[in-house]
Design a protein around this motif. Structure first.
Motif, PDB file in Angstrom:
ATOM      1  N   ASP A  59       0.824  -1.206   0.000  1.00  0.00           N
ATOM      2  CA  ASP A  59       0.000   0.000   0.000  1.00  0.00           C
ATOM      3  C   ASP A  59       0.861   1.261   0.000  1.00  0.00           C
ATOM      4  OD1 ASP A  59      -2.451  -1.414   0.057  1.00  0.00           O
ATOM      5  OD2 ASP A  59      -2.466  -1.471   2.253  1.00  0.00           O
ATOM      6  N   ILE A  60       1.937   1.256   0.772  1.00  0.00           N
ATOM      7  CA  ILE A  60       2.849   2.413   0.799  1.00  0.00           C
ATOM      8  C   ILE A  60       3.469   2.616  -0.578  1.00  0.00           C
ATOM      9  CG2 ILE A  60       5.186   3.081   1.580  1.00  0.00           C
ATOM     10  CD1 ILE A  60       3.123   4.096   3.458  1.00  0.00           C
ATOM     11  N   GLU A  61       3.886   1.533  -1.197  1.00  0.00           N
ATOM     12  CA  GLU A  61       4.454   1.649  -2.548  1.00  0.00           C
ATOM     13  C   GLU A  61       3.417   2.182  -3.527  1.00  0.00           C
ATOM     14  OE1 GLU A  61       7.600   1.513  -3.642  1.00  0.00           O
ATOM     15  OE2 GLU A  61       8.007   1.350  -1.500  1.00  0.00           O
ATOM     16  N   ALA A  62       2.175   1.736  -3.398  1.00  0.00           N
ATOM     17  CA  ALA A  62       1.105   2.232  -4.262  1.00  0.00           C
ATOM     18  C   ALA A  62       0.866   3.727  -4.026  1.00  0.00           C
ATOM     19  CB  ALA A  62      -0.183   1.446  -4.014  1.00  0.00           C
ATOM     20  N   ALA A  63       0.919   4.139  -2.767  1.00  0.00           N
ATOM     21  CA  ALA A  63       0.734   5.560  -2.446  1.00  0.00           C
ATOM     22  C   ALA A  63       1.865   6.397  -3.036  1.00  0.00           C
ATOM     23  CB  ALA A  63       0.659   5.749  -0.934  1.00  0.00           C
ATOM     24  N   SER A 104       0.711  12.120  -9.752  1.00  0.00           N
ATOM     25  CA  SER A 104      -0.276  13.167  -9.429  1.00  0.00           C
ATOM     26  C   SER A 104      -1.688  12.613  -9.247  1.00  0.00           C
ATOM     27  CB  SER A 104      -0.279  14.279 -10.488  1.00  0.00           C
ATOM     28  OG  SER A 104       0.999  14.867 -10.589  1.00  0.00           O
ATOM     29  N   ALA A 105      -1.781  11.345  -8.890  1.00  0.00           N
ATOM     30  CA  ALA A 105      -3.076  10.710  -8.591  1.00  0.00           C
ATOM     31  C   ALA A 105      -3.297  10.829  -7.086  1.00  0.00           C
ATOM     32  CB  ALA A 105      -3.064   9.256  -9.050  1.00  0.00           C
ATOM     33  N   TYR A 106      -3.631  12.024  -6.645  1.00  0.00           N
ATOM     34  CA  TYR A 106      -3.631  12.337  -5.219  1.00  0.00           C
ATOM     35  C   TYR A 106      -4.749  11.667  -4.436  1.00  0.00           C
ATOM     36  CZ  TYR A 106      -0.228  15.706  -6.924  1.00  0.00           C
ATOM     37  OH  TYR A 106       0.853  16.279  -7.522  1.00  0.00           O
ATOM     38  N   ASP A 107      -5.903  11.442  -5.064  1.00  0.00           N
ATOM     39  CA  ASP A 107      -6.953  10.676  -4.386  1.00  0.00           C
ATOM     40  C   ASP A 107      -6.475   9.252  -4.109  1.00  0.00           C
ATOM     41  OD1 ASP A 107      -8.930  12.627  -4.169  1.00  0.00           O
ATOM     42  OD2 ASP A 107      -9.919  12.062  -6.040  1.00  0.00           O
ATOM     43  N   VAL A 108      -5.844   8.647  -5.083  1.00  0.00           N
ATOM     44  CA  VAL A 108      -5.327   7.279  -4.937  1.00  0.00           C
ATOM     45  C   VAL A 108      -4.245   7.253  -3.859  1.00  0.00           C
ATOM     46  CG1 VAL A 108      -4.179   5.361  -6.114  1.00  0.00           C
ATOM     47  CG2 VAL A 108      -5.896   6.732  -7.321  1.00  0.00           C
ATOM     48  N   CYS A 109      -3.408   8.284  -3.822  1.00  0.00           N
ATOM     49  CA  CYS A 109      -2.361   8.375  -2.804  1.00  0.00           C
ATOM     50  C   CYS A 109      -2.968   8.432  -1.407  1.00  0.00           C
ATOM     51  CB  CYS A 109      -1.495   9.611  -3.063  1.00  0.00           C
ATOM     52  SG  CYS A 109      -0.218   9.861  -1.821  1.00  0.00           S
ATOM     53  N   ALA A 110      -3.978   9.265  -1.226  1.00  0.00           N
ATOM     54  CA  ALA A 110      -4.630   9.380   0.087  1.00  0.00           C
ATOM     55  C   ALA A 110      -5.262   8.051   0.491  1.00  0.00           C
ATOM     56  CB  ALA A 110      -5.676  10.487   0.058  1.00  0.00           C
ATOM     57  N   ARG A 111      -5.920   7.413  -0.448  1.00  0.00           N
ATOM     58  CA  ARG A 111      -6.583   6.132  -0.185  1.00  0.00           C
ATOM     59  C   ARG A 111      -5.556   5.058   0.195  1.00  0.00           C
ATOM     60  NH1 ARG A 111      -8.744   5.636  -5.031  1.00  0.00           N
ATOM     61  NH2 ARG A 111     -10.418   7.063  -4.491  1.00  0.00           N
ATOM     62  N   ALA A 112      -4.500   4.936  -0.590  1.00  0.00           N
ATOM     63  CA  ALA A 112      -3.479   3.914  -0.328  1.00  0.00           C
ATOM     64  C   ALA A 112      -2.720   4.208   0.963  1.00  0.00           C
ATOM     65  CB  ALA A 112      -2.517   3.820  -1.509  1.00  0.00           C
ATOM     66  N   SER A 113      -2.514   5.487   1.279  1.00  0.00           N
ATOM     67  CA  SER A 113      -1.847   5.849   2.532  1.00  0.00           C
ATOM     68  C   SER A 113      -2.667   5.361   3.719  1.00  0.00           C
ATOM     69  CB  SER A 113      -1.657   7.369   2.617  1.00  0.00           C
ATOM     70  OG  SER A 113      -0.757   7.815   1.630  1.00  0.00           O
ATOM     71  N   TYR A 114      -3.978   5.573   3.660  1.00  0.00           N
ATOM     72  CA  TYR A 114      -4.828   5.100   4.748  1.00  0.00           C
ATOM     73  C   TYR A 114      -4.737   3.575   4.879  1.00  0.00           C
ATOM     74  CZ  TYR A 114      -8.558   3.294   7.448  1.00  0.00           C
ATOM     75  OH  TYR A 114      -9.239   2.559   8.387  1.00  0.00           O
ATOM     76  N   TYR A 115      -4.862   2.864   3.761  1.00  0.00           N
ATOM     77  CA  TYR A 115      -4.862   1.404   3.841  1.00  0.00           C
ATOM     78  C   TYR A 115      -3.515   0.853   4.301  1.00  0.00           C
ATOM     79  CZ  TYR A 115      -9.633   0.761   2.488  1.00  0.00           C
ATOM     80  OH  TYR A 115     -11.001   0.773   2.506  1.00  0.00           O
ATOM     81  N   ALA A 116      -2.439   1.549   4.004  1.00  0.00           N
ATOM     82  CA  ALA A 116      -1.131   1.134   4.525  1.00  0.00           C
ATOM     83  C   ALA A 116      -1.147   1.156   6.047  1.00  0.00           C
ATOM     84  CB  ALA A 116      -0.034   2.059   3.984  1.00  0.00           C
ATOM     85  N   GLU A 173       0.591  14.664   0.008  1.00  0.00           N
ATOM     86  CA  GLU A 173       1.960  14.548   0.525  1.00  0.00           C
ATOM     87  C   GLU A 173       1.956  14.340   2.036  1.00  0.00           C
ATOM     88  OE1 GLU A 173       6.168  16.727  -0.324  1.00  0.00           O
ATOM     89  OE2 GLU A 173       4.426  18.039  -0.077  1.00  0.00           O
ATOM     90  N   ARG A 174       1.097  15.070   2.749  1.00  0.00           N
ATOM     91  CA  ARG A 174       0.983  14.881   4.206  1.00  0.00           C
ATOM     92  C   ARG A 174       0.464  13.495   4.536  1.00  0.00           C
ATOM     93  NH1 ARG A 174      -1.327  20.631   5.299  1.00  0.00           N
ATOM     94  NH2 ARG A 174      -2.650  19.737   3.799  1.00  0.00           N
ATOM     95  N   CYS A 175      -0.522  13.024   3.775  1.00  0.00           N
ATOM     96  CA  CYS A 175      -1.054  11.675   4.001  1.00  0.00           C
ATOM     97  C   CYS A 175       0.050  10.637   3.838  1.00  0.00           C
ATOM     98  CB  CYS A 175      -2.195  11.375   3.032  1.00  0.00           C
ATOM     99  SG  CYS A 175      -3.735  12.266   3.360  1.00  0.00           S
ATOM    100  N   LEU A 176       0.803  10.754   2.774  1.00  0.00           N
ATOM    101  CA  LEU A 176       1.883   9.811   2.516  1.00  0.00           C
ATOM    102  C   LEU A 176       2.943   9.879   3.611  1.00  0.00           C
ATOM    103  CD1 LEU A 176       3.305   7.713   0.799  1.00  0.00           C
ATOM    104  CD2 LEU A 176       4.138   9.571  -0.665  1.00  0.00           C
ATOM    105  N   GLN A 177       3.320  11.069   4.020  1.00  0.00           N
ATOM    106  CA  GLN A 177       4.328  11.217   5.076  1.00  0.00           C
ATOM    107  C   GLN A 177       3.865  10.592   6.379  1.00  0.00           C
ATOM    108  OE1 GLN A 177       4.816  15.475   5.028  1.00  0.00           O
ATOM    109  NE2 GLN A 177       6.481  15.397   3.539  1.00  0.00           N
ATOM    110  N   LYS A 178       2.624  10.850   6.757  1.00  0.00           N
ATOM    111  CA  LYS A 178       2.092  10.288   7.997  1.00  0.00           C
ATOM    112  C   LYS A 178       2.050   8.755   7.919  1.00  0.00           C
ATOM    113  CE  LYS A 178      -0.603  14.280   9.436  1.00  0.00           C
ATOM    114  NZ  LYS A 178      -0.125  14.467  10.797  1.00  0.00           N
ATOM    115  N   ALA A 179       1.620   8.231   6.794  1.00  0.00           N
ATOM    116  CA  ALA A 179       1.564   6.776   6.624  1.00  0.00           C
ATOM    117  C   ALA A 179       2.959   6.176   6.694  1.00  0.00           C
ATOM    118  CB  ALA A 179       0.894   6.429   5.297  1.00  0.00           C
TER     119      ALA A 179
END
Length: 128
Positions: free
Chosen positions: A13-17, A24-36, A107-113
Motif C-alpha cells: 500500500d505504501i508503494e502504491a501511495a 499526481s493521482a492524489y486521491d489514490v495516494c490518500a486512499r493507499a496511505s490510509y490502507y497502509a 503529501e501529508r497523508c503519505l508522510q504520515k503513513a
C-alpha cells in the motif's frame, strides 16, 4: 504468518501511495496511505498484542491500536494515535466526494503513513 501477510499488504500500500503521488493521482495516494496504516495496525495488533479476529472493522482497529499498543503497553508514541483518524477522513473524501485531493494533502497523508508503517515495521520486523 497472518501478521506477516498484513505487513506485506501495508508495504504494498505504501508503494502504491508513492507511485500514485508520483503520477499526481492524489486521491489514490490518500486512499493507499490510509490502507497502509490500516494493514500495519492490524499486523501490530496480531503480533504485539495477540488480537485475533476474522473481520477487522476500521473503528475497531483504530481504537484497539491506540488503546492497547499506545496507551496501555506504551509501545508506540502518542503522536501516532491520530494518524489513522486523520487519514480515514481524507480517504472518505477521496472515495465519496467530488472534490479532488490536492498535492499538499496527499503529501501529508503519505508522510504520515510512512512514519506509522515504518515504526510498526521496525517493532515487528524481527518477530515476523
Amino acid at each position: 504468518m497472518e501478521a506477516a501477510n498484513y505487513m506485506k499488504k501495508a508495504l504494498f500500500d505504501i508503494e502504491a501511495a508513492r507511485w500514485a503521488f508520483s503520477k499526481s493521482a492524489y486521491d489514490v495516494c490518500a486512499r493507499a496511505s490510509y490502507y497502509a496504516v490500516f494493514h500495519a495496525e492490524i499486523a501490530a495488533l496480531i503480533q504485539l498484542a495477540g488480537v485475533k479476529r476474522e473481520f477487522w472493522n476500521h473503528d475497531f482497529v483504530q481504537s484497539e491500536f491506540a488503546q492497547i499498543l499506545i496507551h496501555s503497553k506504551k509501545m508506540f508514541s502518542e503522536s501516532l494515535a491520530n494518524i489513522a483518524p486523520y487519514l480515514i477522513g481524507y480517504r472518505h473524501k477521496a472515495d465519496y466526494h467530488s472534490e479532488l485531493t490536492g498535492k499538499k494533502v496527499a503529501e501529508r497523508c503519505l508522510q504520515k503513513a510512512e512514519i506509522l508503517v515504518s515504526g510498526i515495521s521496525e517493532k515487528i520486523g524481527d518477530l515476523l
